[in-house]
Write a protein that holds these residues in place. Sequence first.
Motif, PDB file in Angstrom:
ATOM      1  N   LYS A  58      81.841 -54.764 -79.967  1.00 29.29           N
ATOM      2  CA  LYS A  58      81.690 -56.209 -79.743  1.00 29.29           C
ATOM      3  C   LYS A  58      82.097 -56.576 -78.316  1.00 29.29           C
ATOM      4  CE  LYS A  58      82.131 -57.757 -84.553  1.00 29.29           C
ATOM      5  NZ  LYS A  58      82.971 -58.491 -85.534  1.00 29.29           N
ATOM      6  N   ILE A  59      83.138 -55.929 -77.797  1.00 26.57           N
ATOM      7  CA  ILE A  59      83.544 -56.177 -76.407  1.00 26.57           C
ATOM      8  C   ILE A  59      82.468 -55.671 -75.450  1.00 26.57           C
ATOM      9  CG2 ILE A  59      85.205 -55.518 -74.616  1.00 26.57           C
ATOM     10  CD1 ILE A  59      87.362 -55.527 -76.813  1.00 26.57           C
TER      11      ILE A  59
ATOM     12  N   GLU B 240      79.751 -58.237 -75.384  1.00 26.38           N
ATOM     13  CA  GLU B 240      80.110 -59.405 -74.567  1.00 26.38           C
ATOM     14  C   GLU B 240      79.924 -59.103 -73.079  1.00 26.38           C
ATOM     15  OE1 GLU B 240      83.641 -61.863 -76.753  1.00 26.38           O
ATOM     16  OE2 GLU B 240      84.154 -59.832 -76.123  1.00 26.38           O
TER      17      GLU B 240
ATOM     18  N   ARG C 122      76.248 -58.836 -72.088  1.00 26.50           N
ATOM     19  CA  ARG C 122      75.652 -60.167 -71.951  1.00 26.50           C
ATOM     20  C   ARG C 122      76.066 -60.817 -70.633  1.00 26.50           C
ATOM     21  NH1 ARG C 122      76.686 -61.752 -78.298  1.00 26.50           N
ATOM     22  NH2 ARG C 122      74.540 -61.405 -79.034  1.00 26.50           N
TER      23      ARG C 122
ATOM     24  N   HIS D 164      79.857 -67.898 -72.782  1.00 21.27           N
ATOM     25  CA  HIS D 164      80.187 -66.474 -72.751  1.00 21.27           C
ATOM     26  C   HIS D 164      81.670 -66.299 -73.068  1.00 21.27           C
ATOM     27  CE1 HIS D 164      76.344 -65.026 -71.169  1.00 21.27           C
ATOM     28  NE2 HIS D 164      76.306 -66.149 -70.491  1.00 21.27           N
ATOM     29  N   SER D 165      82.006 -65.097 -73.480  1.00 23.89           N
ATOM     30  CA  SER D 165      83.385 -64.865 -73.917  1.00 23.89           C
ATOM     31  C   SER D 165      83.817 -63.439 -73.617  1.00 23.89           C
ATOM     32  CB  SER D 165      83.498 -65.126 -75.423  1.00 23.89           C
ATOM     33  OG  SER D 165      82.650 -64.221 -76.143  1.00 23.89           O
ATOM     34  N   TYR D 166      85.112 -63.223 -73.750  1.00 20.93           N
ATOM     35  CA  TYR D 166      85.700 -61.891 -73.685  1.00 20.93           C
ATOM     36  C   TYR D 166      86.730 -61.802 -74.800  1.00 20.93           C
ATOM     37  CZ  TYR D 166      88.208 -57.780 -71.936  1.00 20.93           C
ATOM     38  OH  TYR D 166      88.801 -56.543 -71.824  1.00 20.93           O
ATOM     39  N   LYS D 167      86.588 -60.797 -75.644  1.00 22.72           N
ATOM     40  CA  LYS D 167      87.441 -60.644 -76.832  1.00 22.72           C
ATOM     41  C   LYS D 167      87.379 -61.886 -77.725  1.00 22.72           C
ATOM     42  CE  LYS D 167      90.592 -57.163 -75.095  1.00 22.72           C
ATOM     43  NZ  LYS D 167      91.997 -56.739 -74.914  1.00 22.72           N
ATOM     44  N   GLY D 168      86.199 -62.497 -77.758  1.00 25.59           N
ATOM     45  CA  GLY D 168      85.966 -63.621 -78.647  1.00 25.59           C
ATOM     46  C   GLY D 168      86.435 -64.964 -78.130  1.00 25.59           C
TER      47      GLY D 168
END
Length: 271
Positions: free
Chosen positions: A8-9, A12, A15, A30-34
């Motif tokens: 998942k990381i 991210e 993307r 956008h995100s990092y670690k959710g």
Amino acid sequence: MHNMESLKIFLELARLSKAAYASPIAHKYHSYKGKPFDDQRIIHGSIGRGFCRIFWNIESVVICFRGTRESVDWQISNLKAFPVKLRDCPEASNTLVHRGFQKTLNYDDKTTKLRSLDAILRCLEENSLLDKKIAITGHSLGGALAILFAVKLRSSHPDKVRENLESIITFGSPAVGLSTFKKFYGKLGEKTVRLINSSDAVPFTPPLFYQHVGSEIWLQNEGISTSGGWLVRLVKALKGPASNFSSDHSIVQYILKLKALINSQTNSLER
């Protein structure tokens, strides 16, 4: 480092690497670690185009380098493969890296009028971003720049890197330096993961004397391999159509492959 959380990381960051090709970017999507980003800065390189984006939230900062977007990028960076001495790292002796990749970090940022590398460092320092958890990423040429930037950041801020650098994640990155660079890269290799999609040709380059750093994750339709190596990948690639060498390099294909792997793991857990 390829459990569900890691995948998942990777997704991210893939993307983000795709978004770095465009302008502008809505960082809040956008995100990092959710966790979504709160702000961003853009650093401009050759002929005024942005090649580095710095994203951050209350916990983390992600430094993302854009890959090859136009033919001029290949002329400026990728084709200048003659090895030159690594700059900005006084502790390095006779460490040789790709001339074109290093040159990209030396162009002037049009906003600050500083050398691009110095503009990135100033942004990180002025916003206290090196006190956050740090990730460095990029696709293609951007992956090479991520690796090269990591050693320069370690040289200028060794304590911050030792305490806060979490990962250097690249997608379809070429090799950056010779054996001397790999040795100098040292413990950064423990935090470096190079993702390679199927038959992507770029990780085979430059072909002579250059050596990759970090660990390799090979994304295939049938799953993930961490022990492929370039020869195994080349043999398999040659069995498929030549067009795969180019098409598999697209960051879009990396994103699709990671999504498929996450879905596959999710389905297997639900059974």
